[in-house]
Scaffold this motif. Structure first.
Motif, mmCIF file in Angstrom:
data_model
loop_
_atom_site.group_PDB
_atom_site.id
_atom_site.type_symbol
_atom_site.label_atom_id
_atom_site.label_comp_id
_atom_site.label_asym_id
_atom_site.label_seq_id
_atom_site.Cartn_x
_atom_site.Cartn_y
_atom_site.Cartn_z
ATOM 1 N N ILE A 173 3.559 3.193 4.671
ATOM 2 C CA ILE A 173 2.276 3.670 5.175
ATOM 3 C C ILE A 173 1.971 5.012 4.520
ATOM 4 O O ILE A 173 2.775 5.945 4.603
ATOM 5 C CB ILE A 173 2.313 3.848 6.706
ATOM 6 C CG1 ILE A 173 2.666 2.528 7.391
ATOM 7 C CG2 ILE A 173 0.968 4.368 7.218
ATOM 8 C CD1 ILE A 173 2.936 2.668 8.884
ATOM 9 N N VAL A 174 0.830 5.099 3.851
ATOM 10 C CA VAL A 174 0.456 6.363 3.235
ATOM 11 C C VAL A 174 -0.939 6.776 3.697
ATOM 12 O O VAL A 174 -1.784 5.933 3.994
ATOM 13 C CB VAL A 174 0.473 6.288 1.691
ATOM 14 C CG1 VAL A 174 1.867 5.960 1.195
ATOM 15 C CG2 VAL A 174 -0.536 5.289 1.178
ATOM 16 N N LEU A 175 -1.136 8.072 3.758
ATOM 17 C CA LEU A 175 -2.446 8.644 4.076
ATOM 18 C C LEU A 175 -2.875 9.479 2.884
ATOM 19 O O LEU A 175 -2.112 10.321 2.399
ATOM 20 C CB LEU A 175 -2.374 9.489 5.342
ATOM 21 C CG LEU A 175 -3.675 10.179 5.770
ATOM 22 C CD1 LEU A 175 -3.810 10.141 7.294
ATOM 23 C CD2 LEU A 175 -3.723 11.639 5.298
ATOM 24 N N THR A 176 -4.084 9.224 2.390
ATOM 25 C CA THR A 176 -4.611 10.038 1.310
ATOM 26 C C THR A 176 -5.606 11.046 1.885
ATOM 27 O O THR A 176 -6.299 10.773 2.874
ATOM 28 C CB THR A 176 -5.321 9.187 0.243
ATOM 29 O OG1 THR A 176 -6.506 8.599 0.802
ATOM 30 C CG2 THR A 176 -4.412 8.089 -0.274
ATOM 31 N N ASN A 177 -5.629 12.209 1.257
ATOM 32 C CA ASN A 177 -6.585 13.253 1.639
ATOM 33 C C ASN A 177 -7.156 13.804 0.346
ATOM 34 O O ASN A 177 -6.706 14.828 -0.152
ATOM 35 C CB ASN A 177 -5.881 14.334 2.454
ATOM 36 C CG ASN A 177 -6.856 15.335 3.042
ATOM 37 O OD1 ASN A 177 -8.078 15.092 3.076
ATOM 38 N ND2 ASN A 177 -6.346 16.468 3.503
ATOM 39 N N GLY A 178 -8.096 13.038 -0.248
ATOM 40 C CA GLY A 178 -8.510 13.348 -1.609
ATOM 41 C C GLY A 178 -7.348 13.015 -2.538
ATOM 42 O O GLY A 178 -6.774 11.926 -2.460
ATOM 43 N N PRO A 179 -6.938 13.972 -3.383
ATOM 44 C CA PRO A 179 -5.832 13.704 -4.315
ATOM 45 C C PRO A 179 -4.448 13.810 -3.679
ATOM 46 O O PRO A 179 -3.459 13.459 -4.312
ATOM 47 C CB PRO A 179 -6.030 14.788 -5.373
ATOM 48 C CG PRO A 179 -6.661 15.922 -4.623
ATOM 49 C CD PRO A 179 -7.565 15.286 -3.604
ATOM 50 N N LYS A 180 -4.371 14.301 -2.450
ATOM 51 C CA LYS A 180 -3.071 14.484 -1.799
ATOM 52 C C LYS A 180 -2.652 13.194 -1.087
ATOM 53 O O LYS A 180 -3.482 12.461 -0.549
ATOM 54 C CB LYS A 180 -3.124 15.639 -0.797
ATOM 55 C CG LYS A 180 -3.509 16.977 -1.413
ATOM 56 C CD LYS A 180 -3.610 18.051 -0.336
ATOM 57 C CE LYS A 180 -4.047 19.387 -0.928
ATOM 58 N NZ LYS A 180 -4.219 20.429 0.131
ATOM 59 N N ILE A 181 -1.334 12.963 -1.066
ATOM 60 C CA ILE A 181 -0.802 11.777 -0.407
ATOM 61 C C ILE A 181 0.350 12.183 0.506
ATOM 62 O O ILE A 181 1.160 13.043 0.154
ATOM 63 C CB ILE A 181 -0.244 10.739 -1.406
ATOM 64 C CG1 ILE A 181 -1.071 10.681 -2.685
ATOM 65 C CG2 ILE A 181 -0.170 9.353 -0.765
ATOM 66 C CD1 ILE A 181 -0.383 9.899 -3.772
ATOM 67 N N SER A 182 0.441 11.529 1.664
ATOM 68 C CA SER A 182 1.590 11.740 2.541
ATOM 69 C C SER A 182 2.040 10.398 3.073
ATOM 70 O O SER A 182 1.260 9.435 3.141
ATOM 71 C CB SER A 182 1.243 12.697 3.689
ATOM 72 O OG SER A 182 0.079 12.272 4.353
#
Length: 296
Positions: A173-182
């Motif tokens: 499971i990943v969350l993107t925030n523009g170019p950032k990924i977590s």
């Protein structure tokens, strides 16, 4: 005859005694009067479930983020934002009940000075607490049968989604925030997707923080998940910037098993990120999971 008339007049003059029910909240069981008429809502998951039950609030925060709740929000009085209530507006509304939680949880003590306030936060157990809130609203608003039907409908969707992903491998499971990924693990904020769907983790020991563990494209390529579940924070919060699809469309991600097999699932972000645990949002997620893995 006179005695009967006197008794009738006495009963007619007596104030109505409100009934109380005890419902489960984030703070534990709380007794609350049933059938409140004027309601102020400071939690979008609550708005989601109340709308499903046919209950319309009088006051509502802005923004409410989810387009499918537009009808539920129409005609409601603005009472501030999720993080900053407009206390003057709330006081002017004179609500019978305030429903808060999640992002507005810290404001519960202040809101409780104005009217009875329920902390209906959904956090550690998205499905369990979401269904508990559904049951609670059913009791409060005399919608127990409707709540039971919605519960049963969700359970059917959950089983269908679980069957759809069965045997499809592990997931990240990943969350993107523009170019950032977590990334988020099974014990994290969105980990309920792993547990509810019985979906194995592609990697264990992901750091459990509210905002997930910051990762790189190389990390995803190295983990090489069979399934990639993607949540786009910018989309959820209505902000401009690179979409999740744009961020992840690169050589490293295209080289993963998930991308090659077409098992990258871009979930509707707001129902997961903003109103997780709302019954309509839960159904949306289950429908999307099932649709992403046809043929089951």
């Amino acid at each position: 005859m006179l005695r009967k008339l006197a008794l009738a007049l006495t009963l007619a003059a007596a104030p109505a005694v409100a009934e109380e029910v005890t419902v489960e909240t984030y703070a534990g069981p709380v007794a609350v009067e049933t059938a409140p008429e004027t309601i102020a809502v400071f939690d979008i998951a609550a708005l989601d479930t109340l709308d499903a039950l046919g209950v319309k609030p009088t006051g509502l925060v802005r923004p409410y983020y989810l387009p499918f709740l537009e009808d539920a929000a129409e005609g409601t009085e603005p009472v501030g934002s999720l993080f900053e209530p407009d206390f003057e507006a709330v006081n002017a509304l004179q609500p019978d009940l305030i429903i808060a939680g999640g992002r507005s949880q810290e404001q519960v003590p202040n809101l409780a000075k104005l009217a009875p306030t329920l902390d209906m936060t959904i956090w550690e157990d998205t499905i369990g607490q979401g269904l508990a809130r559904l049951e609670a609203y059913g009791k409060i608003f005399g919608k127990e049968d409707e709540a039971a039907e919605l519960h049963a409908e969700f359970e059917a969707k959950l089983e269908a989604a679980k069957a759809a992903v069965g045997g499809k491998g592990n997931a990240l499971i990943v969350l993107t925030n523009g170019p950032k990924i977590s990334a988020y693990g099974a014990a994290g904020r969105f980990g309920w997707l792993h547990t509810a769907l019985e979906l194995p983790e592609a990697v264990e020991a992901v750091e459990q923080t509210t905002h997930g563990e910051a990762i790189s494209f190389e990390f995803i390529r190295e983990v090489d998940p069979d399934i990639l579940l993607v949540i786009d924070r910018l989309s959820a919060t209505g902000q401009e910037g690179d979409s999740a699809a744009t961020t992840l469309d690169n050589a490293l991600i295209r080289d993963t098993k998930a991308w090659k097999s077409g098992q990258v699932v871009f979930l509707s972000a707001a129902p997961v990120y903003i109103s997780g645990g709302g019954i309509q949002s839960l159904n949306i997620v289950m429908d999307e999971i099932q649709a992403a893995f046809p043929g089951n």
